[in-house]
Design a protein around this motif. Sequence first.
Motif, PDB file in Angstrom:
ATOM      1  N   ASP A   9       0.863  -1.180   0.000  1.00  0.00           N
ATOM      2  CA  ASP A   9       0.000   0.000   0.000  1.00  0.00           C
ATOM      3  C   ASP A   9       0.899   1.228   0.000  1.00  0.00           C
ATOM      4  N   THR A  10       1.016   1.872  -1.143  1.00  0.00           N
ATOM      5  CA  THR A  10       1.884   3.042  -1.279  1.00  0.00           C
ATOM      6  C   THR A  10       1.090   4.340  -1.351  1.00  0.00           C
ATOM      7  N   ASP A  11      -0.196   4.289  -1.004  1.00  0.00           N
ATOM      8  CA  ASP A  11      -1.040   5.479  -1.036  1.00  0.00           C
ATOM      9  C   ASP A  11      -0.611   6.442   0.069  1.00  0.00           C
ATOM     10  N   LYS A  13      -1.902   9.146   0.960  1.00  0.00           N
ATOM     11  CA  LYS A  13      -3.023   9.827   1.616  1.00  0.00           C
ATOM     12  C   LYS A  13      -3.571   9.042   2.802  1.00  0.00           C
ATOM     13  N   ARG A  14      -3.269   7.760   2.874  1.00  0.00           N
ATOM     14  CA  ARG A  14      -3.763   6.929   3.972  1.00  0.00           C
ATOM     15  C   ARG A  14      -2.779   6.939   5.135  1.00  0.00           C
ATOM     16  N   SER A  15      -3.313   6.878   6.344  1.00  0.00           N
ATOM     17  CA  SER A  15      -2.477   6.781   7.534  1.00  0.00           C
ATOM     18  C   SER A  15      -1.983   5.342   7.690  1.00  0.00           C
ATOM     19  N   LEU A  16      -0.985   5.172   8.537  1.00  0.00           N
ATOM     20  CA  LEU A  16      -0.479   3.834   8.830  1.00  0.00           C
ATOM     21  C   LEU A  16      -1.602   2.957   9.369  1.00  0.00           C
ATOM     22  N   HIS A  66       5.369  -1.926   2.183  1.00  0.00           N
ATOM     23  CA  HIS A  66       4.924  -3.314   2.340  1.00  0.00           C
ATOM     24  C   HIS A  66       4.523  -3.577   3.782  1.00  0.00           C
ATOM     25  N   PHE A  67       3.588  -4.496   3.940  1.00  0.00           N
ATOM     26  CA  PHE A  67       3.067  -4.892   5.245  1.00  0.00           C
ATOM     27  C   PHE A  67       3.049  -6.413   5.271  1.00  0.00           C
ATOM     28  N   TRP A  68       3.785  -6.991   6.178  1.00  0.00           N
ATOM     29  CA  TRP A  68       3.877  -8.446   6.288  1.00  0.00           C
ATOM     30  C   TRP A  68       3.045  -8.865   7.486  1.00  0.00           C
ATOM     31  N   LEU A  69       1.882  -9.419   7.207  1.00  0.00           N
ATOM     32  CA  LEU A  69       0.931  -9.800   8.249  1.00  0.00           C
ATOM     33  C   LEU A  69       0.977 -11.298   8.471  1.00  0.00           C
TER      34      LEU A  69
END
Length: 73
Positions: A9-11, A13-16, A66-69
Amino acid sequence: MNTGLMWLDTDGKRSLEEKVQRAADHYREKYGRFPELCLVNSRVLSEDRKVGRVLVQPSKTVLPGHFWLGSSG
């Protein structure tokens, strides 16, 4: 982690928190449960933080955006 999902998610405008929540929602849809952990690039986050049910931790091995869930069970 026994089960994992890499999310991008490279947007800017969005918060973490929004990004982690969107990724966690997708994880839940895919695996039928919420993730317990989310690793993010250490330039984005310097210390552990909770976002909803998810513990978010900084990691030098995760690329920016990147977010590794994952889940241990």
